[in-house]
Write a protein that holds these residues in place. Structure first.
Motif, PDB file in Angstrom:
ATOM      1  N   PRO A 115       0.823  -1.215   0.000  1.00 19.26           N
ATOM      2  CA  PRO A 115       0.000   0.000   0.000  1.00 19.26           C
ATOM      3  C   PRO A 115       0.857   1.265   0.000  1.00 19.26           C
ATOM      4  N   LEU A 116       0.319   2.345  -0.574  1.00 21.63           N
ATOM      5  CA  LEU A 116       0.917   3.667  -0.404  1.00 21.63           C
ATOM      6  C   LEU A 116       0.588   4.121   1.017  1.00 21.63           C
ATOM      7  N   LEU A 117       1.551   4.001   1.916  1.00 19.82           N
ATOM      8  CA  LEU A 117       1.269   4.199   3.335  1.00 19.82           C
ATOM      9  C   LEU A 117       0.658   5.563   3.626  1.00 19.82           C
ATOM     10  N   ASN A 118       1.206   6.618   3.007  1.00 21.03           N
ATOM     11  CA  ASN A 118       0.723   7.963   3.332  1.00 21.03           C
ATOM     12  C   ASN A 118      -0.732   8.173   2.948  1.00 21.03           C
ATOM     13  N   SER A 119      -1.231   7.408   1.957  1.00 23.48           N
ATOM     14  CA  SER A 119      -2.622   7.584   1.524  1.00 23.48           C
ATOM     15  C   SER A 119      -3.617   7.088   2.559  1.00 23.48           C
ATOM     16  N   TRP A 120      -3.153   6.298   3.519  1.00 30.69           N
ATOM     17  CA  TRP A 120      -4.036   5.770   4.553  1.00 30.69           C
ATOM     18  C   TRP A 120      -4.123   6.681   5.777  1.00 30.69           C
ATOM     19  N   LEU A 121      -3.316   7.730   5.810  1.00 29.19           N
ATOM     20  CA  LEU A 121      -3.319   8.629   6.956  1.00 29.19           C
ATOM     21  C   LEU A 121      -4.589   9.469   6.995  1.00 29.19           C
ATOM     22  N   ASP A 122      -5.070   9.727   8.203  1.00 26.63           N
ATOM     23  CA  ASP A 122      -6.164  10.673   8.442  1.00 26.63           C
ATOM     24  C   ASP A 122      -7.428  10.324   7.665  1.00 26.63           C
ATOM     25  N   ARG A 123      -7.776   9.026   7.647  1.00 30.10           N
ATOM     26  CA  ARG A 123      -9.013   8.542   7.031  1.00 30.10           C
ATOM     27  C   ARG A 123      -9.803   7.748   8.062  1.00 30.10           C
ATOM     28  N   PHE A 149      -5.287   6.245  11.182  1.00 37.57           N
ATOM     29  CA  PHE A 149      -3.845   6.429  11.306  1.00 37.57           C
ATOM     30  C   PHE A 149      -3.613   7.936  11.389  1.00 37.57           C
ATOM     31  N   PRO A 150      -3.421   8.499  12.580  1.00 37.82           N
ATOM     32  CA  PRO A 150      -3.309   9.956  12.690  1.00 37.82           C
ATOM     33  C   PRO A 150      -1.901  10.434  12.304  1.00 37.82           C
ATOM     34  N   GLN A 151      -1.855  11.463  11.472  1.00 29.38           N
ATOM     35  CA  GLN A 151      -0.577  12.013  11.058  1.00 29.38           C
ATOM     36  C   GLN A 151      -0.065  13.001  12.106  1.00 29.38           C
ATOM     37  N   LEU A 152       1.247  13.106  12.202  1.00 28.85           N
ATOM     38  CA  LEU A 152       1.859  14.062  13.117  1.00 28.85           C
ATOM     39  C   LEU A 152       1.694  15.475  12.570  1.00 28.85           C
ATOM     40  N   ALA A 153       1.280  16.405  13.417  1.00 30.47           N
ATOM     41  CA  ALA A 153       1.069  17.787  12.987  1.00 30.47           C
ATOM     42  C   ALA A 153       2.371  18.412  12.483  1.00 30.47           C
ATOM     43  N   MET A 172       2.522   3.043  11.851  1.00 32.32           N
ATOM     44  CA  MET A 172       1.281   2.526  11.267  1.00 32.32           C
ATOM     45  C   MET A 172       0.536   1.657  12.280  1.00 32.32           C
ATOM     46  N   ASN A 173       0.146   2.298  13.374  1.00 31.61           N
ATOM     47  CA  ASN A 173      -0.656   1.667  14.419  1.00 31.61           C
ATOM     48  C   ASN A 173      -1.903   2.508  14.623  1.00 31.61           C
ATOM     49  N   PRO A 174      -3.034   2.122  14.034  1.00 28.85           N
ATOM     50  CA  PRO A 174      -4.216   2.978  14.071  1.00 28.85           C
ATOM     51  C   PRO A 174      -4.829   3.068  15.463  1.00 28.85           C
TER      52      PRO A 174
END
Length: 433
Positions: A115-123, A149-153, A172-174
């Motif tokens: 998977p494109l890891l970054n595409s799963w962030l903040d969904r 999967f919350p992204q760091l500000a 990658m720990n939701p």
């Protein structure tokens, strides 16, 4: 240009199919539901089959093989096979899945495929798959929106826009709630979300559960020409084959080939499983179909020699912001027709004979097609095509719907292309090479 009405109807149905299929197990369950409604008969591999004309299907874990035997089929009748896969890149729930720290509840997951890891962030994400009880019974489960999967500000990582680096283990720990992990049980939650059954979480003996995006598919663009959805790789092909096979069942020529939809699991991780294309599932089913017509060993081989496989898996459209990553002469676009995928090193199984047959099918069905070949400096992936050709000796051609954002949590295709693939497949099912 406005979208074709039939293509619009097809894309709406594709969206409904994807939404009903957050895991490979849901994808085959939804396919079976549709096949049942169309008059197909589900068969059990543990029981004898009588064979004969008609529509049938078999489910093995997250894979489905469905076929239509024409009225005059016999022991040496060939198979026209549309091969696809039901799985998509994602994350899979680990053993001891309920984790967390600092007051957060988290799910332990392992990366599945690429998977494109970054595409799963903040969904807003869900867990979905199958639960297998200690007595062997199985249940499908889907939680609905649960995880993130919350992204760091950016305030805590000022260089993030110069390059985002994600550790699969650390980052990658939701999260799915607040509290003490010792007092929570994700398996209990999954058990409570089983539809039409009462499940005791203590009786769960095993599970195959993945993470899936919950955002609804959408049509957009200045002329409503784009379609965004999760899992287009490769439910766009599975759905096209399913729609074409159901349509074919009502009009199969009496002397035509046996039409087959082979929707495998585990393609994204190499296909090495009992339900993957490297396994025996397709060979097993084709042999049993031929056996139902009284085939000898020699006639089985005749049938395979008369067979053809269209390996349908999503491919790449040219990316306007990264055109240098594509071959300079072959740059497919959305809504210009499905791809004919070619690779000199047989990462795709297309050869000149297969390409000519595909060109004939597209011309006769009134569908344009585009050729795809990789940039020489960027090796391409592969598909179930070479695996099927190698295992069974069946001539195979690789095709697929062009995408942007392949392996993203939310991929992009044109609204016309999935319908075009279904149209060509419908003709393919009725056409001997």
């Amino acid at each position: 240009m406005p979208t074709n009405a039939s293509a619009a109807e097809h894309i709406k149905d594709l969206g409904e199919y994807v939404s009903a299929s957050p895991s490979s197990f849901h994808a085959v369950d939804e396919a079976a539901r549709r096949l049942d409604a169309a008059g197909f008969t589900g068969l059990n591999e543990l029981e004898p089959w009588s064979g004969g004309a008609g529509g049938y299907y078999v489910i093995r874990d997250g894979a489905l093989i469905a076929w239509v035997s024409p009225e005059n089929a016999g022991p040496a009748t060939g198979f026209n096979i549309l091969g696809a896969h039901t799985d998509s890149p994602s994350f899979k729930l680990k053993p001891k899945p309920t984790t967390g720290k600092f007051g957060w509840l988290q799910a332990g997951v392992e990366v599945y495929g690429g998977p494109l890891l970054n595409s799963w962030l903040d969904r807003e994400l869900q867990l979905a798959g199958r639960l297998v009880m200690r007595d062997g019974t199985q249940h499908l489960t889907a939680t609905g929106p649960l995880l993130r999967f919350p992204q760091l500000a950016i305030h805590l990582d000022r260089a993030v826009n110069e390059g985002l680096t994600l550790s699969k283990q650390q980052h990658m720990n939701p999260i799915f709630g607040l509290g003490d992990p010792a007092g929570e049980d994700l398996l209990g939650l999954l058990a409570s979300r089983v539809k039409d059954a009462s499940v005791d979480a203590a009786e769960i003996g095993g599970y195959d559960v993945v993470v899936a995006d919950t955002q609804a598919p959408a049509v957009f663009g200045v002329n409503s020409e784009f379609f965004a959805s999760g899992r287009l790789d490769n439910l766009s092909s599975t759905h096209a084959g399913l729609v074409a096979l159901i349509a074919h069942a009502g009009s199969a020529p009496a002397d035509g080939p046996i039409a087959v939809l082979a929707a495998f699991d585990h393609e994204e991780i190499g296909s090495n499983s009992r339900s993957g294309a490297c396994g025996p599932i397709l060979e097993d089913i084709l042999a049993r179909i031929s056996d139902g017509f009284g085939a000898s060993v020699s006639q089985r081989r005749q049938a395979l020699s008369a067979s053809f496989c269209v390996s349908a898996d999503a491919g790449h459209a040219v990316h306007p912001n990264y055109a240098e990553r594509h071959d300079p002469a072959n740059r497919p676009l959305l809504n210009r027709g499905p791809l004919l995928k070619i690779n000199a090193n047989q990462r795709y199984a297309t050869d000149a004979t297969g390409a000519a047959f595909w060109a004939r099918l597209c011309a006769e069905s009134g569908v344009p097609y585009q050729e795809f070949v990789s940039n020489n400096d960027i090796p391409c992936g592969s598909t179930i095509g070479p695996l099927t050709a190698t295992r069974l000796g069946i001539r195979t051609v690789d095709v697929g719907v062009p995408l942007l954002s392949m392996h993203s949590a939310r991929e992009l295709c044109g609204v016309e292309d999935p319908y075009s693939l279904a149209r060509v497949t419908d003709l393919f099912f009725a056409t001997a090479m």
